[in-house]
Write an enzyme that holds these catalytic residues in place. Structure first.
Site, PDB file in Angstrom:
ATOM      1  N   ALA A 112       0.828  -1.209   0.000  1.00  0.00           N
ATOM      2  CA  ALA A 112       0.000   0.000   0.000  1.00  0.00           C
ATOM      3  C   ALA A 112       0.864   1.261   0.000  1.00  0.00           C
ATOM      4  CB  ALA A 112      -0.914  -0.009   1.223  1.00  0.00           C
ATOM      5  N   ASP A 113       2.159   1.093   0.106  1.00  0.00           N
ATOM      6  CA  ASP A 113       3.054   2.245   0.225  1.00  0.00           C
ATOM      7  C   ASP A 113       2.979   3.149  -1.004  1.00  0.00           C
ATOM      8  OD1 ASP A 113       5.643   3.495   1.499  1.00  0.00           O
ATOM      9  OD2 ASP A 113       6.074   3.186  -0.622  1.00  0.00           O
ATOM     10  N   ILE A 114       2.814   4.433  -0.742  1.00  0.00           N
ATOM     11  CA  ILE A 114       2.610   5.391  -1.824  1.00  0.00           C
ATOM     12  C   ILE A 114       3.859   5.494  -2.718  1.00  0.00           C
ATOM     13  CG2 ILE A 114       3.331   7.490  -0.598  1.00  0.00           C
ATOM     14  CD1 ILE A 114       0.128   7.311  -2.559  1.00  0.00           C
TER      15      ILE A 114
END
Length: 308
Positions: free
Chosen positions: A246-248
DNA sequence: GGCCAGGCTAGCA
DNA sequence: TGCTAGCATGGC
């Protein structure tokens, strides 16, 4: 006094310290061709400088004499910090099967993950960095260390060690909000430090657990979500197969690398990553670095264009 | 001036 | 169980 540790093959010390110099300006200082910082041993804090010597080893210099036990402890911390036990050859072999991903490798041959010297430091740095751009996060970490760390003088410079958990557990929330940390982050950091001091949370006891078990245990604490545990697994526990899907930053990097119009979702990241195992941490780390380098290039290009 | 950052929680349906 | 507003501020 000086210690040395051999570097593994495929290790580029130059490339590995580049990232440290950029993102840990607050704690690392370059002087006399060495990169210096304060490190906390179990007995005391010391100032340590590292470089690659002529024999191609990692050379570690301490500001003070160390006992035999302290020397062993320091070697262990440095081996962990600089990922000296990691052989990247199988990772590169695997990446060679994916031409698009592999395109990020040649510029990063020998580039290793730099981990935090201890688990508590890693946890607090990660919480401070949640949802902030890395540059502002760096400023906040710097203020936190300067304010509450132990000061040691060496080479006409002052170094601050990372604050001890006992020191932080004793603070008030206001001590952190005055540094411009949010009220909530102040609560997370101090409450977690108190939980550690009170024995309700023992990070080092999780060392032998699986990634999933560490996730399950830590995520139950307020202020620690999935992403925070993933960072702790990568930079604290040194796990090699972590995917912060989910890391941007990872999503932005994949969008850029694959030239996609939209940013991939968490599910799409997992699809991209299905053949990254057991090297997902390294793929992620390389893609983060790819993204920072690309941003830098586009900044220079824009600047040049505006100045014309 | 507005949107975005290497997220997380509380509150609501 | 799943969704989302709100947090807070620097950088671009």
């Amino acid at each position: 006094m000086k210690l040395t540790i051999p570097l593994p093959k495929e290790y580029s010390f130059e490339k590995t310290i580049e990232r440290v110099k950029e993102f840990e300006k607050a704690t690392e200082h370059e002087k006399d061709k060495k990169l210096w910082r304060a490190i906390r041993l179990s007995s005391r804090a010391i100032v340590v400088g590292v470089c690659k010597n002529e024999a191609g080893e990692l050379e570690i210099e301490s500001h003070d004499k160390l006992s035999r036990f302290e020397q062993m402890e320091l070697k262990e911390i440095m081996t962990h910090r600089w990922s000296l036990e990691v052989d990247l050859t199988p990772f590169y072999k695997r990446m060679a099967q994916n031409p698009i991903l592999y395109s990020t490798i040649p510029d990063r041959m020998g580039f290793h993950i730099v981990r935090d010297p201890d688990l508590y430091e890693c946890l607090i740095r990660t919480i401070i960095s949640q949802q902030l751009n890395l540059s502002f996060a760096g400023t906040l970490i710097h203020r936190f260390i300067e304010q509450f760390g132990e000061k040691i003088s060496h080479l006409d410079m002052w170094f601050s060690s990372f604050p001890t958990v006992e020191r932080v557990a004793d603070l008030n929330y206001e001590d952190l909000t005055t540094l411009q940390l949010t009220q909530r982050k102040a609560e997370y950091i101090i409450d977690l430090s108190r939980a550690i001091v009170e024995g309700k949370l023992d990070l080092s006891s999780l060392q032998q657990e699986t990634d999933e078990e560490i996730m399950k245990r830590l995520i139950s604490f307020r202020g620690i979500g999935r992403w925070t545990v993933e960072c702790l697994l990568m930079f604290g526990y040194g796990r090699s197969n972590v995917l912060p899907a989910a890391d941007i930053g990872l999503r932005n990097a994949l969008q850029l690398l694959y030239g996609s119009d939209t940013r991939p979702s968490e599910t799409e990241v997992r699809e991209f990553a299905k053949d990254w195992s057991p090297y997902a941490s390294y793929v992620t780390f390389y893609l983060w670095d790819y993204l920072t380098q690309q941003k830098k290039i586009s900044k220079v290009t824009k600047k040049g264009y505006n100045e014309r």
